[in-house]
Design a protein around this motif. Sequence first.
Motif, PDB file in Angstrom:
ATOM      1  N   ILE A 179       0.888  -1.248   0.073  1.00 52.90           N
ATOM      2  CA  ILE A 179      -0.029   0.032   0.119  1.00 52.90           C
ATOM      3  C   ILE A 179       0.917   1.248   0.039  1.00 52.90           C
ATOM      4  CG2 ILE A 179      -1.578   1.456   1.156  1.00 52.90           C
ATOM      5  CD1 ILE A 179      -2.809  -1.425   2.267  1.00 52.90           C
ATOM      6  N   GLY A 180       0.767   2.227  -0.962  1.00 57.22           N
ATOM      7  CA  GLY A 180       1.390   3.342  -0.878  1.00 57.22           C
ATOM      8  C   GLY A 180       1.270   4.425   0.044  1.00 57.22           C
ATOM      9  N   VAL A 181       2.167   4.700   0.512  1.00 59.63           N
ATOM     10  CA  VAL A 181       2.264   5.899   1.748  1.00 59.63           C
ATOM     11  C   VAL A 181       3.068   7.065   1.090  1.00 59.63           C
ATOM     12  CG1 VAL A 181       2.577   6.630   3.984  1.00 59.63           C
ATOM     13  CG2 VAL A 181       1.904   4.381   3.526  1.00 59.63           C
ATOM     14  N   PHE A 182       2.459   8.139   1.138  1.00 56.70           N
ATOM     15  CA  PHE A 182       3.090   9.244   0.300  1.00 56.70           C
ATOM     16  C   PHE A 182       3.222  10.439   1.529  1.00 56.70           C
ATOM     17  CE2 PHE A 182       1.192   6.617  -2.909  1.00 56.70           C
ATOM     18  CZ  PHE A 182       2.368   6.634  -3.957  1.00 56.70           C
ATOM     19  N   TYR A 183       4.100  11.306   0.976  1.00 60.19           N
ATOM     20  CA  TYR A 183       4.665  12.092   2.044  1.00 60.19           C
ATOM     21  C   TYR A 183       4.577  13.903   1.491  1.00 60.19           C
ATOM     22  CZ  TYR A 183       8.370  15.153   4.400  1.00 60.19           C
ATOM     23  OH  TYR A 183       8.951  16.060   5.235  1.00 60.19           O
ATOM     24  N   ALA A 184       3.795  14.491   2.247  1.00 66.32           N
ATOM     25  CA  ALA A 184       3.538  15.848   2.058  1.00 66.32           C
ATOM     26  C   ALA A 184       4.578  16.761   2.623  1.00 66.32           C
ATOM     27  CB  ALA A 184       2.186  16.356   2.270  1.00 66.32           C
ATOM     28  N   ALA A 185       5.620  17.258   2.434  1.00 66.74           N
ATOM     29  CA  ALA A 185       6.362  18.061   3.312  1.00 66.74           C
ATOM     30  C   ALA A 185       6.101  19.208   3.744  1.00 66.74           C
ATOM     31  CB  ALA A 185       7.770  18.337   2.553  1.00 66.74           C
ATOM     32  N   ASP A 186       5.070  19.906   2.846  1.00 65.42           N
ATOM     33  CA  ASP A 186       4.339  21.052   3.200  1.00 65.42           C
ATOM     34  C   ASP A 186       2.912  20.834   3.210  1.00 65.42           C
ATOM     35  OD1 ASP A 186       3.690  23.622   3.689  1.00 65.42           O
ATOM     36  OD2 ASP A 186       4.520  24.541   1.890  1.00 65.42           O
ATOM     37  N   PRO A 187       2.432  20.733   4.401  1.00 60.29           N
ATOM     38  CA  PRO A 187       0.762  20.436   4.342  1.00 60.29           C
ATOM     39  C   PRO A 187      -0.067  21.448   3.929  1.00 60.29           C
ATOM     40  CG  PRO A 187       1.872  19.318   6.282  1.00 60.29           C
ATOM     41  CD  PRO A 187       2.951  20.366   5.518  1.00 60.29           C
ATOM     42  N   THR A 188       0.434  22.728   3.833  1.00 59.99           N
ATOM     43  CA  THR A 188      -0.181  24.048   3.753  1.00 59.99           C
ATOM     44  C   THR A 188      -0.692  24.063   1.987  1.00 59.99           C
ATOM     45  OG1 THR A 188       1.771  25.328   3.280  1.00 59.99           O
ATOM     46  CG2 THR A 188       0.785  25.341   5.424  1.00 59.99           C
ATOM     47  N   GLN A 189       0.107  23.193   1.190  1.00 56.41           N
ATOM     48  CA  GLN A 189      -0.333  23.000  -0.166  1.00 56.41           C
ATOM     49  C   GLN A 189      -1.311  22.163  -0.646  1.00 56.41           C
ATOM     50  OE1 GLN A 189       1.456  24.945  -2.339  1.00 56.41           O
ATOM     51  NE2 GLN A 189       2.295  25.838  -0.569  1.00 56.41           N
ATOM     52  N   LEU A 190      -1.641  21.367   0.496  1.00 60.38           N
ATOM     53  CA  LEU A 190      -2.864  20.445   0.328  1.00 60.38           C
ATOM     54  C   LEU A 190      -3.980  21.054   0.406  1.00 60.38           C
ATOM     55  CD1 LEU A 190      -1.706  17.410   2.506  1.00 60.38           C
ATOM     56  CD2 LEU A 190      -1.528  17.735   0.093  1.00 60.38           C
ATOM     57  N   VAL A 191      -5.070  20.931  -0.507  1.00 55.36           N
ATOM     58  CA  VAL A 191      -6.341  21.424  -0.594  1.00 55.36           C
ATOM     59  C   VAL A 191      -7.467  20.462  -0.502  1.00 55.36           C
ATOM     60  CG1 VAL A 191      -7.824  22.853  -2.071  1.00 55.36           C
ATOM     61  CG2 VAL A 191      -5.434  23.181  -2.135  1.00 55.36           C
ATOM     62  N   LYS A 192      -8.375  20.636   0.338  1.00 56.19           N
ATOM     63  CA  LYS A 192      -9.452  19.639   0.678  1.00 56.19           C
ATOM     64  C   LYS A 192     -10.345  19.899  -0.464  1.00 56.19           C
ATOM     65  CE  LYS A 192      -9.812  18.808   5.661  1.00 56.19           C
ATOM     66  NZ  LYS A 192     -10.920  19.223   6.681  1.00 56.19           N
ATOM     67  N   GLU A 193     -10.987  18.502  -0.827  1.00 53.24           N
ATOM     68  CA  GLU A 193     -11.570  18.385  -2.123  1.00 53.24           C
ATOM     69  C   GLU A 193     -13.168  17.922  -1.914  1.00 53.24           C
ATOM     70  OE1 GLU A 193     -10.868  15.734  -5.555  1.00 53.24           O
ATOM     71  OE2 GLU A 193     -10.296  17.567  -6.365  1.00 53.24           O
ATOM     72  N   GLY A 194     -13.162  17.482  -0.432  1.00 53.75           N
ATOM     73  CA  GLY A 194     -14.572  16.789  -0.227  1.00 53.75           C
ATOM     74  C   GLY A 194     -14.380  15.327  -0.286  1.00 53.75           C
ATOM     75  N   ASN A 195     -15.121  14.664   0.421  1.00 53.34           N
ATOM     76  CA  ASN A 195     -15.258  13.160   0.592  1.00 53.34           C
ATOM     77  C   ASN A 195     -13.775  12.788   1.123  1.00 53.34           C
ATOM     78  OD1 ASN A 195     -17.866  12.895  -0.560  1.00 53.34           O
ATOM     79  ND2 ASN A 195     -17.112  13.103  -2.558  1.00 53.34           N
ATOM     80  N   ASP A 196     -13.192  13.271   1.887  1.00 51.21           N
ATOM     81  CA  ASP A 196     -12.051  13.138   2.806  1.00 51.21           C
ATOM     82  C   ASP A 196     -10.778  12.996   1.669  1.00 51.21           C
ATOM     83  OD1 ASP A 196     -13.076  12.879   5.153  1.00 51.21           O
ATOM     84  OD2 ASP A 196     -13.550  10.685   5.036  1.00 51.21           O
ATOM     85  N   LEU A 197     -10.964  13.777   0.604  1.00 48.68           N
ATOM     86  CA  LEU A 197      -9.755  13.702  -0.497  1.00 48.68           C
ATOM     87  C   LEU A 197      -9.119  14.982  -0.454  1.00 48.68           C
ATOM     88  CD1 LEU A 197     -11.556  11.968  -3.431  1.00 48.68           C
ATOM     89  CD2 LEU A 197     -10.157  11.080  -1.726  1.00 48.68           C
TER      90      LEU A 197
END
Length: 271
Positions: A179-197
């Motif tokens: 199972i792939g586990v991926f790393y976001a070094a800067d979480p501020t770049q993540l954008v919520k899209e809905g449905n936990d995505l």
Amino acid sequence: MIRGFYTAAAGMLSQMRRQEMLTNNIANANTPGYKADQSSLRSFPNVLLRQMGGTIGNGLPVGEMSTGVYLQDAMPNFANGSLKATNLPTDVALMSVEVPENPETGIQGTLLFAVESPDGTVRYTRNGHFSVDALGRLTTADGHLVLSSTGQPIVLHTQDFKIDSDGRVYENGRATSKIGVFYAADPTQLVKEGNDLFTVGNNGGTLPSADGNPAIRYSISQGYLEQSNVDMEQAMTDLMMTYRTFQANQTVLKSIDHTMDLLANQVGKIG
């Protein structure tokens, strides 16, 4: 006096947006892997008032005046939620053990699963409530394909499979995928899209794999789900404070409106 209308209205709008954020957190308190949004109020730059008359800019300073507040963009809190046992082999919980901080922002990075949406784009999630479709593929509850560490859909050939703490999938005692586990070094770049995505930025993008990174440690638990990290008691307290602050700004707005009414209809009245 007129400026007071804008200042009070800015406070009311900020509290309305804060209320929407808090109520969304509360509504998702039981959503597996949900990360609570958090934000703070910031003040617009103050204005320096000067006495009228004389050369512009040479009047005596009267003092500063606030121009209102605004709510900063909400950012998810990626702290681990608690674990809940479900005993379902397709439920998987990802727990961050050691993740480095971003040297530029000082914010700790986060780990996520990768899924492929029906249009072929990659999204990320912490919700490990998976299932197996008719073709034997591991999917999310919405039908997104769970991706392996190599970015390929995970296909199961038997109902009797095991997943170890590193995410390796074993069928009949043989490792078939991971199972792939991926790393976001800067979480501020993540954008919520809905449905936990989540997406990476507004234009999408991909995250690097956490495999092979010596600074990262994580644990995957089969038969468990990571619960939402919403603190219900704190969220309810913050919601009540938001409501009271909105009321206070509303009272100020009414007071200024009443004063303006007196100025227009009583002070300047002839006879």
